[in-house]
Motif scaffolding. Structure first.
Motif, PDB file in Angstrom:
ATOM      1  N   MET A 111      13.082  42.116 -37.083  1.00 36.77           N
ATOM      2  CA  MET A 111      12.606  42.742 -35.855  1.00 36.77           C
ATOM      3  C   MET A 111      11.589  43.821 -36.181  1.00 36.77           C
ATOM      4  O   MET A 111      11.758  44.590 -37.126  1.00 36.77           O
ATOM      5  N   LYS A 112      10.541  43.886 -35.407  1.00 38.13           N
ATOM      6  CA  LYS A 112       9.550  44.935 -35.588  1.00 38.13           C
ATOM      7  C   LYS A 112      10.131  46.258 -35.119  1.00 38.13           C
ATOM      8  O   LYS A 112      10.983  46.311 -34.247  1.00 38.13           O
ATOM      9  N   ARG A 158      20.564  39.531 -23.194  1.00 39.14           N
ATOM     10  CA  ARG A 158      19.791  38.962 -24.305  1.00 39.14           C
ATOM     11  C   ARG A 158      20.061  37.462 -24.444  1.00 39.14           C
ATOM     12  O   ARG A 158      19.149  36.693 -24.771  1.00 39.14           O
ATOM     13  N   ARG A 159      21.289  37.027 -24.181  1.00 42.49           N
ATOM     14  CA  ARG A 159      21.595  35.599 -24.221  1.00 42.49           C
ATOM     15  C   ARG A 159      20.809  34.848 -23.138  1.00 42.49           C
ATOM     16  O   ARG A 159      20.263  33.771 -23.383  1.00 42.49           O
ATOM     17  N   PHE A 160      20.754  35.444 -21.950  1.00 37.27           N
ATOM     18  CA  PHE A 160      19.982  34.869 -20.847  1.00 37.27           C
ATOM     19  C   PHE A 160      18.510  34.784 -21.248  1.00 37.27           C
ATOM     20  O   PHE A 160      17.842  33.752 -21.074  1.00 37.27           O
ATOM     21  N   ALA A 161      17.995  35.872 -21.824  1.00 38.40           N
ATOM     22  CA  ALA A 161      16.602  35.896 -22.253  1.00 38.40           C
ATOM     23  C   ALA A 161      16.331  34.851 -23.324  1.00 38.40           C
ATOM     24  O   ALA A 161      15.268  34.212 -23.333  1.00 38.40           O
ATOM     25  N   ALA A 162      17.303  34.646 -24.219  1.00 37.72           N
ATOM     26  CA  ALA A 162      17.126  33.661 -25.283  1.00 37.72           C
ATOM     27  C   ALA A 162      17.015  32.249 -24.717  1.00 37.72           C
ATOM     28  O   ALA A 162      16.285  31.405 -25.269  1.00 37.72           O
ATOM     29  N   GLU A 163      17.717  31.975 -23.624  1.00 34.45           N
ATOM     30  CA  GLU A 163      17.609  30.665 -22.983  1.00 34.45           C
ATOM     31  C   GLU A 163      16.188  30.437 -22.473  1.00 34.45           C
ATOM     32  O   GLU A 163      15.661  29.317 -22.545  1.00 34.45           O
ATOM     33  N   ILE A 164      15.586  31.496 -21.954  1.00 32.65           N
ATOM     34  CA  ILE A 164      14.200  31.390 -21.479  1.00 32.65           C
ATOM     35  C   ILE A 164      13.249  31.255 -22.658  1.00 32.65           C
ATOM     36  O   ILE A 164      12.344  30.409 -22.657  1.00 32.65           O
ATOM     37  N   ASP A 177      12.082  38.527 -33.688  1.00 31.93           N
ATOM     38  CA  ASP A 177      11.439  37.330 -34.232  1.00 31.93           C
ATOM     39  C   ASP A 177      11.602  36.108 -33.344  1.00 31.93           C
ATOM     40  O   ASP A 177      10.921  35.095 -33.541  1.00 31.93           O
ATOM     41  N   ASP A 178      12.526  36.176 -32.363  1.00 30.46           N
ATOM     42  CA  ASP A 178      12.722  35.065 -31.434  1.00 30.46           C
ATOM     43  C   ASP A 178      11.879  35.211 -30.172  1.00 30.46           C
ATOM     44  O   ASP A 178      11.996  34.405 -29.249  1.00 30.46           O
ATOM     45  N   GLY A 179      11.045  36.243 -30.140  1.00 30.43           N
ATOM     46  CA  GLY A 179      10.165  36.424 -28.988  1.00 30.43           C
ATOM     47  C   GLY A 179      10.803  37.154 -27.826  1.00 30.43           C
ATOM     48  O   GLY A 179      10.273  37.105 -26.705  1.00 30.43           O
ATOM     49  N   ILE A 180      11.928  37.821 -28.073  1.00 27.93           N
ATOM     50  CA  ILE A 180      12.600  38.578 -27.012  1.00 27.93           C
ATOM     51  C   ILE A 180      12.219  40.049 -27.137  1.00 27.93           C
ATOM     52  O   ILE A 180      12.500  40.694 -28.155  1.00 27.93           O
ATOM     53  N   GLU A 185       1.397  41.593 -25.666  1.00 28.88           N
ATOM     54  CA  GLU A 185       0.415  41.587 -26.762  1.00 28.88           C
ATOM     55  C   GLU A 185       1.071  41.253 -28.098  1.00 28.88           C
ATOM     56  O   GLU A 185       0.404  40.750 -29.008  1.00 28.88           O
ATOM     57  N   GLN A 186       2.366  41.543 -28.213  1.00 25.20           N
ATOM     58  CA  GLN A 186       3.115  41.252 -29.436  1.00 25.20           C
ATOM     59  C   GLN A 186       3.765  39.872 -29.406  1.00 25.20           C
ATOM     60  O   GLN A 186       4.681  39.583 -30.189  1.00 25.20           O
ATOM     61  N   ASP A 187       3.310  39.037 -28.488  1.00 25.91           N
ATOM     62  CA  ASP A 187       3.753  37.640 -28.379  1.00 25.91           C
ATOM     63  C   ASP A 187       5.200  37.485 -27.931  1.00 25.91           C
ATOM     64  O   ASP A 187       5.860  36.479 -28.261  1.00 25.91           O
ATOM     65  N   ALA A 188       5.701  38.448 -27.173  1.00 22.93           N
ATOM     66  CA  ALA A 188       7.018  38.264 -26.562  1.00 22.93           C
ATOM     67  C   ALA A 188       6.951  37.108 -25.572  1.00 22.93           C
ATOM     68  O   ALA A 188       5.923  36.872 -24.925  1.00 22.93           O
ATOM     69  N   ARG A 189       8.050  36.387 -25.447  1.00 24.20           N
ATOM     70  CA  ARG A 189       8.147  35.307 -24.483  1.00 24.20           C
ATOM     71  C   ARG A 189       8.918  35.723 -23.234  1.00 24.20           C
ATOM     72  O   ARG A 189       8.775  35.105 -22.175  1.00 24.20           O
TER      73      ARG A 189
END
Length: 255
Positions: free
Chosen positions: A1-2, A188-194, A16-19, A49-53
């Motif tokens: 993680m940054k 975060r689990r919900f976000a990971a599904e997206i 690193d997973d874009g969350i 800008e940091q490529d978050a999804r």
């Protein structure tokens, strides 16, 4: 993680997973002002800008957000604050809000900018404006009916009930209900599904679903602000604030 980047009262990081995680750090109550809402806007822009999804919107402390502190906050410029709110609505990233404690007044408005809300049974959603003698703001005119329907939104705004997490789930005001200890984890689990879905398709689908929402919020906040400024000069508003501080029922006289 940054490592986390800080914008005033708001921190943001992207794993690193874009969350992305955007956290309001004004605990315990997380009252907001123009600057902190602008900080949230900047943090969301940075996450993109940091490529978050996808972004998890959360806060530290007892409450998600208790809105604006009318008794002490002299720094806010309402026009700028609501411009920031519309810009937050316009962010290209899906947002999952983790709502603990209370989301009151403008804090409810902040929770409603998210695409989804995760809450717990002890969460309280409260559109308390008419109990203060004030008009609602933060684009709630548009966002609340979009989530719970026009008739339910009218009831919440005109009768000002406190809505707990269980009730919120039943009317669609929140999307998932978990134990308080697991709130952020579930968000975060919900976000990971997206984040696991194709990012270009997610953004395009969300853009279609939201349509002209940001423009409608910009239009609505002009009316909301006009009414807030007018009602803010009334005796009823002064009484509403006094009653809130004194923890008693207000005695409104219609002037």
């Amino acid at each position: 993680m940054k490592s986390a980047t800080v914008f005033g009262d708001v921190s943001v990081d992207v794993d690193d997973d874009g969350i992305g995680t955007v956290r309001l750090c004004r605990g315990p109550s997380n009252f907001f002002d123009t600057a902190s809402v602008g900080d949230i806007r900047r943090a969301l822009t940075y996450a993109a800008e940091q490529d978050a999804r996808v972004v998890v919107l959360c806060s530290e402390g007892k409450h998600f957000c208790a809105g604006m502190d009318f008794g002490h906050d002299k720094r806010s410029a309402p026009e700028e604050l609501y411009a920031h709110a519309a810009d937050i609505i316009a962010t290209p990233l899906p947002i999952v809000a983790a709502v603990q404690g209370s989301a009151v007044g403008g804090g409810l408005g902040l929770a409603l900018v998210a695409d989804f809300r995760v809450a717990c049974s002890s969460t309280r959603f409260w559109a308390n404006f008419t109990r203060l003698g004030l008009h609602h703001g933060f684009g709630i005119t548009v966002t609340l009916p979009g989530v719970v329907g026009q008739q339910r939104a009218a009831e919440l705004l005109l009768t000002a009930p406190r809505v707990n997490g269980t009730e919120a789930l039943a009317i669609g005001l929140c999307d998932r209900l978990v134990d308080e200890q697991g709130l952020l984890e579930e968000a975060r689990r919900f976000a990971a599904e997206i984040a696991a879905c194709a990012p270009l398709a997610v953004r395009a689908t969300r853009e279609t679903l939201r349509g002209d929402l940001a423009d409608r919020v910009r239009t609505a906040t002009k009316r909301e602000l006009e009414m807030q400024l007018r009602l803010g000069r009334t005796e009823d508003f002064k009484e509403g604030i006094r009653a809130s501080r004194e923890r008693r029922e207000p005695r409104f006289l219609g002037r």
